[in-house]
Design a protein around this motif. Structure first.
Motif, PDB file in Angstrom:
ATOM      1  N   GLU A   1       9.106  -0.945  -8.105  1.00 15.39           N
ATOM      2  CA  GLU A   1       8.406  -0.543  -6.880  1.00 15.39           C
ATOM      3  C   GLU A   1       7.041  -0.037  -7.333  1.00 15.39           C
ATOM      4  O   GLU A   1       6.918   1.086  -7.832  1.00 15.39           O
TER       5      GLU A   1
ATOM      6  N   GLY B   1       2.384   4.506   1.190  1.00 10.87           N
ATOM      7  CA  GLY B   1       2.737   5.013   2.510  1.00 10.87           C
ATOM      8  C   GLY B   1       3.368   3.969   3.413  1.00 10.87           C
ATOM      9  O   GLY B   1       3.866   4.292   4.497  1.00 10.87           O
ATOM     10  N   VAL B   2       3.395   2.701   2.960  1.00 13.34           N
ATOM     11  CA  VAL B   2       3.958   1.652   3.829  1.00 13.34           C
ATOM     12  C   VAL B   2       5.480   1.825   3.987  1.00 13.34           C
ATOM     13  O   VAL B   2       6.075   1.374   4.963  1.00 13.34           O
TER      14      VAL B   2
ATOM     15  N   ARG C   1       4.229  12.123   5.953  1.00 13.47           N
ATOM     16  CA  ARG C   1       4.973  12.416   4.726  1.00 13.47           C
ATOM     17  C   ARG C   1       4.638  13.809   4.205  1.00 13.47           C
ATOM     18  O   ARG C   1       5.481  14.466   3.584  1.00 13.47           O
TER      19      ARG C   1
ATOM     20  N   ARG D   1      -6.273   6.701  -0.414  1.00 11.81           N
ATOM     21  CA  ARG D   1      -5.159   5.743  -0.383  1.00 11.81           C
ATOM     22  C   ARG D   1      -5.380   4.679   0.700  1.00 11.81           C
ATOM     23  O   ARG D   1      -5.035   3.511   0.519  1.00 11.81           O
TER      24      ARG D   1
ATOM     25  N   ARG E   1       1.811   7.452   8.674  1.00 11.70           N
ATOM     26  CA  ARG E   1       2.959   7.646   7.761  1.00 11.70           C
ATOM     27  C   ARG E   1       2.566   8.540   6.590  1.00 11.70           C
ATOM     28  O   ARG E   1       3.350   9.391   6.157  1.00 11.70           O
TER      29      ARG E   1
ATOM     30  N   LYS F   1       7.697   1.704   0.835  1.00 11.90           N
ATOM     31  CA  LYS F   1       8.391   1.021  -0.272  1.00 11.90           C
ATOM     32  C   LYS F   1       9.583   1.857  -0.766  1.00 11.90           C
ATOM     33  O   LYS F   1      10.685   1.354  -0.925  1.00 11.90           O
ATOM     34  N   GLY F   2       9.332   3.135  -1.007  1.00  8.46           N
ATOM     35  CA  GLY F   2      10.387   4.016  -1.511  1.00  8.46           C
ATOM     36  C   GLY F   2      11.507   4.166  -0.497  1.00  8.46           C
ATOM     37  O   GLY F   2      12.695   4.150  -0.849  1.00  8.46           O
ATOM     38  N   THR F   3      11.139   4.283   0.773  1.00 14.42           N
ATOM     39  CA  THR F   3      12.138   4.457   1.834  1.00 14.42           C
ATOM     40  C   THR F   3      13.021   3.214   1.937  1.00 14.42           C
ATOM     41  O   THR F   3      14.259   3.317   2.019  1.00 14.42           O
TER      42      THR F   3
ATOM     43  N   ASN G   1       8.489  -2.525  10.030  1.00 16.04           N
ATOM     44  CA  ASN G   1       8.519  -1.856  11.339  1.00 16.04           C
ATOM     45  C   ASN G   1       9.740  -0.955  11.398  1.00 16.04           C
ATOM     46  O   ASN G   1       9.641   0.210  11.736  1.00 16.04           O
ATOM     47  N   SER G   2      10.895  -1.565  11.054  1.00 14.96           N
ATOM     48  CA  SER G   2      12.142  -0.799  11.021  1.00 14.96           C
ATOM     49  C   SER G   2      12.657  -0.840   9.579  1.00 14.96           C
ATOM     50  O   SER G   2      12.685  -1.910   8.955  1.00 14.96           O
TER      51      SER G   2
ATOM     52  N   PRO H   1       0.790  -1.226   0.000  1.00 15.72           N
ATOM     53  CA  PRO H   1       0.000   0.000   0.000  1.00 15.72           C
ATOM     54  C   PRO H   1       0.826   1.282   0.000  1.00 15.72           C
ATOM     55  O   PRO H   1       1.976   1.292   0.453  1.00 15.72           O
TER      56      PRO H   1
HETATM   57  N1  ATP Z   1       9.645   1.750   9.147  1.00 17.79           N
HETATM   58  C1  ATP Z   1       9.169   2.986   9.157  1.00 17.79           C
HETATM   59  N2  ATP Z   1       8.828   3.561  10.315  1.00 17.79           N
HETATM   60  C2  ATP Z   1       8.335   4.820  10.372  1.00 17.79           C
HETATM   61  N3  ATP Z   1       8.138   5.598   9.275  1.00 17.79           N
HETATM   62  C3  ATP Z   1       8.439   5.059   8.076  1.00 17.79           C
HETATM   63  C4  ATP Z   1       8.970   3.744   7.955  1.00 17.79           C
HETATM   64  N4  ATP Z   1       9.182   3.498   6.641  1.00 17.79           N
HETATM   65  C5  ATP Z   1       8.810   4.605   5.971  1.00 17.79           C
HETATM   66  N5  ATP Z   1       8.370   5.548   6.832  1.00 17.79           N
HETATM   67  C6  ATP Z   1       7.851   6.888   6.500  1.00 17.79           C
HETATM   68  O1  ATP Z   1       6.556   6.705   5.918  1.00 17.79           O
HETATM   69  C7  ATP Z   1       6.319   7.678   4.907  1.00 17.79           C
HETATM   70  C8  ATP Z   1       5.922   6.961   3.622  1.00 17.79           C
HETATM   71  O2  ATP Z   1       7.054   6.279   3.113  1.00 17.79           O
HETATM   72  P1  ATP Z   1       7.297   6.085   1.561  1.00 17.79           P
HETATM   73  O3  ATP Z   1       7.074   7.360   0.829  1.00 17.79           O
HETATM   74  O4  ATP Z   1       8.597   5.413   1.408  1.00 17.79           O
HETATM   75  O5  ATP Z   1       6.095   5.078   1.215  1.00 17.79           O
HETATM   76  P2  ATP Z   1       5.705   4.389  -0.158  1.00 17.79           P
HETATM   77  O6  ATP Z   1       5.180   3.046   0.168  1.00 17.79           O
HETATM   78  O7  ATP Z   1       6.848   4.456  -1.107  1.00 17.79           O
HETATM   79  O8  ATP Z   1       4.555   5.345  -0.674  1.00 17.79           O
HETATM   80  P3  ATP Z   1       3.984   5.484  -2.162  1.00 17.79           P
HETATM   81  O9  ATP Z   1       3.542   4.127  -2.534  1.00 17.79           O
HETATM   82  O10 ATP Z   1       2.861   6.457  -2.007  1.00 17.79           O
HETATM   83  O11 ATP Z   1       5.076   5.974  -3.044  1.00 17.79           O
HETATM   84  C9  ATP Z   1       7.578   8.497   4.771  1.00 17.79           C
HETATM   85  O12 ATP Z   1       7.414   9.728   5.462  1.00 17.79           O
HETATM   86  C10 ATP Z   1       8.657   7.628   5.440  1.00 17.79           C
HETATM   87  O13 ATP Z   1       9.689   8.390   6.017  1.00 17.79           O
END
Ligand code: ATP
Ligand SMILES: Nc1nc2c(ncn2[C@@H]2O[C@H](COP(=O)(O)O)[C@@H](O)[C@H]2O)c(=O)[nH]1
Length: 205
Positions: free
Chosen positions: A101, A14-15, A138, A149, A134, A17-19, A170-171, A12
């Motif tokens: 991704e 915000g989970v 963001r 979303r 999250r 994935k990008g991070t 989680n981490s 989903p």
């Molecule tokens: N393990 C984590 N614990 C806490 N916060 C997190 C964690 N992983 C990511 N985040 C935070 O959650 C937010 C969403 O992360 P990210 O943009 O990477 O999600 P995404 O799945 O790539 O979203 P999208 O699919 O919309 O591109 C960011 O602000 C990021 O810093």
């Protein structure tokens, strides 16, 4: 030359994935290349053309769909997102792995096309409350968009069964390590099998 593997990280919005993907690319020497997606979504502050996405108009995107230029695409909360086909094919043919991704509908389209090939990893949130936090944290989406979303996420979480692996984020560091271990072990399996085939074929000659 052995063809590269397609690695699909999905889950989903915000989970994380990008991070997790950025952490993987920044902290480890990887043998895979990231496929930059194409989208009709508006560019966010700080996003760069050709780095975060290829930003295109709907007309340009629809032309590409008609000309079979995409491996997969999906319409997600009002915008198109898709994977350029040529880059993926050329990279896999050159023997390198490709990392996608993408959201869940697109991932399942790739799964259907690739049948048994590819590694499909679902990145899951600890719970929906944390996912919402999250997305809020963001700071890129309106309250209305966050709700859309989250509604999508409820549907997407029901499709976890169609993935090969589920990694809970989680981490960031631990999730990235798990993704890396999955890729390494899948790689070994495929290459061991290919070597095994080579030996069998040679014995038959
Ligand atoms: N393990 C984590 N614990 C806490 N916060 C997190 C964690 N992983 C990511 N985040 C935070 O959650 C937010 C969403 O992360 P990210 O943009 O990477 O999600 P995404 O799945 O790539 O979203 P999208 O699919 O919309 O591109 C960011 O602000 C990021 O810093
Ligand atoms: N099916 C595809 N989904 C993609 C692709 N590139 C990104 N995405 C996913 O879209 C949503 C929304 O992204 P955002 O940047 O607007 O937050 C998110 O889940 C992305 O992973 C793609 O090529 N195909």
């Amino acid at each position: 030359m052995e063809r590269g593997l397609l690695i699909v990280l999905s889950g989903p919005s915000g989970v994380g994935k990008g991070t997790v993907r950025k952490h993987l690319f920044e902290h480890y020497n990887n043998d895979f290349d990231y496929s930059i997606s194409m989208t009709t979504r508006k560019q966010r502050a700080g996003e760069k053309e050709g780095v975060d996405y290829y930003f295109r108009t709907r007309e340009e995107f629809e032309d590409l769909i008609e000309n079979n230029g995409l491996l997969e695409y999906a319409e997600y909360v009002g915008n198109y997102y898709g994977t350029p086909l040529q880059y993926v094919q050329e990279t896999l043919d050159s023997g390198r792995d490709v990392f996608l991704e993408i959201e869940v509908q697109g991932a399942l389209k790739v799964r259907k096309q690739m049948k048994e090939d590819g590694i499909f990893i679902f990145l899951s949130p600890p719970d929906l409350g944390e996912l919402e936090s999250r997305l809020i944290g963001r700071g890129t989406d309106s309250v209305e968009m966050i709700q859309k979303r989250i509604q999508k996420a409820v549907q997407e979480l029901k499709l976890i069964q169609y993935y090969d692996y589920v990694v809970e984020n989680n981490s960031v560091d631990q999730a990235a390590q798990k993704v890396r271990h999955i890729i390494e072990s899948e790689h070994l399996k495929v290459h061991r099998n290919l070597r095994h085939f080579t030996e069998i074929i040679e014995e038959m000659e």
